[in-house]
Scaffold this motif. Structure first.
Motif, PDB file in Angstrom:
ATOM      1  N   ARG A 264       0.843  -1.155  -3.192  1.00  0.00           N
ATOM      2  CA  ARG A 264       1.260  -2.337  -2.527  1.00  0.00           C
ATOM      3  C   ARG A 264       1.670  -3.202  -3.567  1.00  0.00           C
ATOM      4  NH1 ARG A 264       0.374  -2.046   2.877  1.00  0.00           N
ATOM      5  NH2 ARG A 264      -1.456  -0.560   3.388  1.00  0.00           N
ATOM      6  N   TYR A 278      15.866  -7.211   1.184  1.00  0.00           N
ATOM      7  CA  TYR A 278      14.687  -7.997   1.866  1.00  0.00           C
ATOM      8  C   TYR A 278      14.387  -9.287   0.813  1.00  0.00           C
ATOM      9  CZ  TYR A 278      13.841  -3.595   4.247  1.00  0.00           C
ATOM     10  OH  TYR A 278      14.309  -2.415   5.238  1.00  0.00           O
ATOM     11  N   LYS A 286       3.363  -5.017   1.078  1.00  0.00           N
ATOM     12  CA  LYS A 286       4.141  -3.782   1.660  1.00  0.00           C
ATOM     13  C   LYS A 286       3.808  -2.452   0.687  1.00  0.00           C
ATOM     14  CE  LYS A 286       5.763  -5.394   5.431  1.00  0.00           C
ATOM     15  NZ  LYS A 286       7.030  -5.523   5.873  1.00  0.00           N
ATOM     16  N   HIS A 287       3.420  -1.585   1.154  1.00  0.00           N
ATOM     17  CA  HIS A 287       3.557  -0.031   0.200  1.00  0.00           C
ATOM     18  C   HIS A 287       4.959   0.348  -0.008  1.00  0.00           C
ATOM     19  CE1 HIS A 287       2.138   3.664  -0.934  1.00  0.00           C
ATOM     20  NE2 HIS A 287       0.992   3.257  -1.056  1.00  0.00           N
ATOM     21  N   ASN A 290       7.454   2.229   2.065  1.00  0.00           N
ATOM     22  CA  ASN A 290       8.429   1.841   2.889  1.00  0.00           C
ATOM     23  C   ASN A 290       9.929   1.315   2.670  1.00  0.00           C
ATOM     24  OD1 ASN A 290       6.457   0.927   5.284  1.00  0.00           O
ATOM     25  ND2 ASN A 290       5.623  -0.106   3.680  1.00  0.00           N
TER      26      ASN A 290
END
Length: 597
Positions: A264, A278, A286-287, A290
């Protein structure tokens, strides 16, 4: 601009020195010698000779802070502002030898101390009246205010002049310089003023011998402050190091990230936001799965395992999924972050290589197009050679053969004639064109065989190799051993032609460059591949000669081998010869092979 800044620094320097000289002269003029006694002499010697040596160097600047301010404050409260000003000037002069050997530095430091102490004394007089009378007032609040004002004015004046000197000298902002190097030095001034006030109060009660209590207090202040400065310096260095790291991290052109061992993200830079589309808030926590294609998860996980196993850096190519659904080709370099020898996170840099990949694909496409064109040209050349050889053989060869037959028939007819003397002359004249016809027929056969050996089409590759070896030995005199025990080789027409042309080029190179006396040719079937080996006992070939742009023969052999899905290997030892090995997959193993026409 540089000259004006230097002039500004010099102007400030000499202005302070001049002001300091004026302050010293003014203090001497106002000083009453009746104020001085043996106790003041001891105080002066202690301040200049001892306390000026107890300096603590300020981090990253050529300056020191001493505990002599305590005795200057003590002198100010007991003997007045003028005495304290002269004592401060002497202390500043004595301190200078620890930081510089330049006269202007000695004068500036003395002037700086004199000016700041003089200003402090006059502020105290203006606000609270005569300084010497302050300890005798039975007003604790007033005395406390005097202590505070004395410390504050001395601190602001002294550190302000020092900050101006450093900022102008190093061409840095004054406020930034003062905040970074002098803001936290206030502890010495307030501690020193407090000790001096308490000591003067005690002296008023029990006598001058009470001043001895200053010594241990000064020692405590000195060692405490030195420890404090070291901590401040370490803290400042750590903070500046973190700021430099953060600046490099944020301004890196490559997307840079940190994720924990669970995968993460804990930190990303602006380039990562730009690459993925993003925001930072959307990425953090987030991992990494993704943001990558599903088929890349296992590969990246393996790299993390490798890092944990040997703590090394890994570099690999992958893809990143952007917010708008695009897949961007990237190169990832990452390594472990450890604390106390224990891995805690992974840091990496992600470089967008989409342009490089596009260029590589374009280059690959061009290369394939060139190879396809080369294959087409080779095929067209072989077809054209075959056609020309056939026409030369069939048309010119037939015509010359018919001419020779006609000449031979005429020779027979003349042999049967009765007029033998005249006929003998005519027969002699016929022999020359008959010999010329034989020569022309041999030349036509040779040219036709060089354009396209008919034996290759009629009998196959193995007899053609044996014939070529024999022709080479007869033409050059170089012994050519041919170990060709295979009866038949199942190669396509294109493969057989390419192998034969590679053999011809190899023999041509032997003749031109090798200086060899013997050549050995071997053919074999190995692991589903047809293998042709051509070795000589010549001078050999170097690695640089193999890759030279002028080595068109070697390049041609490699291209011919590539076009039939084959491989060519050239090994050489200096003065021991060269071995050329060609391996071509047999049609059963050459899956997917198709000659471009």
């Amino acid at each position: 601009m540089l000259v004006s800044k230097q002039n500004l620094f010099k102007c400030f320097l000499y202005t302070v020195i001049a002001a300091g000289l004026a302050v010293v002269l003014f203090s001497i003029q106002r000083l009453s010698l009746a104020q001085f006694d043996w106790r003041f002499l001891i105080l002066a010697v202690t301040t200049v000779g001892f306390c000026s040596r107890l300096g603590v160097k300020l981090p990253r600047v050529s300056a020191q802070v001493t505990v002599g301010d305590t005795l200057i404050f003590f002198a100010m409260l007991l003997y007045g502002g003028e005495a304290a000003t002269l004592l401060a000037a002497a202390e500043g002069f004595g301190l200078s030898y620890r930081v510089s050997k330049k006269l202007r530095v000695f004068l500036f430091n003395a002037a700086q101390m004199a000016c700041s102490t003089f200003l402090t004394a006059w502020v105290l007089r203006s606000l609270l009246g005569p300084i010497e009378a302050l300890p005798r007032y039975d007003d604790p609040a007033r005395y406390l205010a005097a202590t505070f004002i004395m410390a504050l004015v001395q601190y602001i004046a002294n550190s302000g002049l020092a900050a101006l000197y450093t900022a102008l000298k190093d061409d840095q902002p004054v406020w930034l310089t003062w905040r970074r190097h002098y803001l936290w030095t206030s502890i010495t001034y307030f501690a020193g003023a407090s000790v001096a006030s308490i000591t003067v109060d005690v002296v008023g009660a029990i006598g001058i011998s009470a001043a001895l209590i200053i010594s241990p207090i000064i020692a405590i202040i000195y060692f405490s402050y030195r420890t404090y400065v070291k901590k401040i310096e370490a803290s400042t260095e750590l903070r500046e190091s973190e700021e430099r790291y953060r600046e490099l991290f944020e301004n890196a052109k490559d997307a840079t990230y940190v994720h924990d061992l669970g995968g993460r993200f804990t930190s990303v830079n602006r380039a990562a936001e730009k690459l993925t589309g993003y925001t930072r808030a959307e990425i953090l926590g987030k991992h990494f799965v993704n943001f990558i294609p599903a088929d890349q998860i296992e590969v990246i996980s393996e790299h993390i395992v490798r890092k944990l196993a040997d703590e090394g850096e890994t570099t690999y190519e992958s893809e990143v999924l952007t917010r708008d659904g695009r897949s961007v080709a990237v190169e990832v370099s990452s390594h472990l972050i450890s604390e106390s020898g224990v891995p805690v996170a992974v840091q990496g840099a992600v470089r967008d290589i989409s342009e490089r990949k596009a260029a590589e694909e374009k280059l690959k496409a061009y290369s394939e197009q060139l190879r396809a064109l080369s294959a087409r040209l080779q095929s067209a050349r072989e077809q054209e050679g075959t056609r020309i050889a056939r026409e030369i053989h069939d048309e010119l060869g037939s015509a010359l053969t018919s001419l020779k037959w006609d000449l031979e028939e005429m020779d027979k007819m003349m042999s049967a004639s009765s007029d033998q003397p005249k006929l003998a002359v005519l027969r002699g004249k016929l022999h020359a064109p008959m010999k010329l016809a034989d020569t022309a027929i041999s030349a036509i056969r040779r040219i036709a065989s060089e354009l396209r050996p008919s034996i290759l089409d009629d009998l196959g590759l193995v007899p053609a190799i044996e014939w070529q070896a024999q022709q080479f030995q007869e033409r050059t005199g170089i012994i050519c051993d041919c170990d060709c025990f295979l009866e038949k080789v199942e190669l396509s027409e294109e493969q057989a032609t390419a192998v034969f042309r590679i053999l011809q080029e190899a023999l041509t190179n032997v003749l031109r460059h090798a200086q060899a006396t013997r050549v050995q040719i071997k053919i074999n079937i190995e692991n589903g591949h047809f293998a042709l080996s051509v070795s000589d006992n010549g001078k050999g070939i170097t690695e640089s000669e193999k890759s030279e742009q002028q080595s068109l023969g070697i390049l041609g052999m490699r291209e011919r081998a590539h076009l039939i899905s084959g491989e060519i290997d050239i090994n050489s030892v200096s003065e021991q010869g060269t071995v050329i090995l060609v391996q071509v997959p047999l049609p059963a193993q050459a899956k997917g092979f198709e000659m471009t026409n």
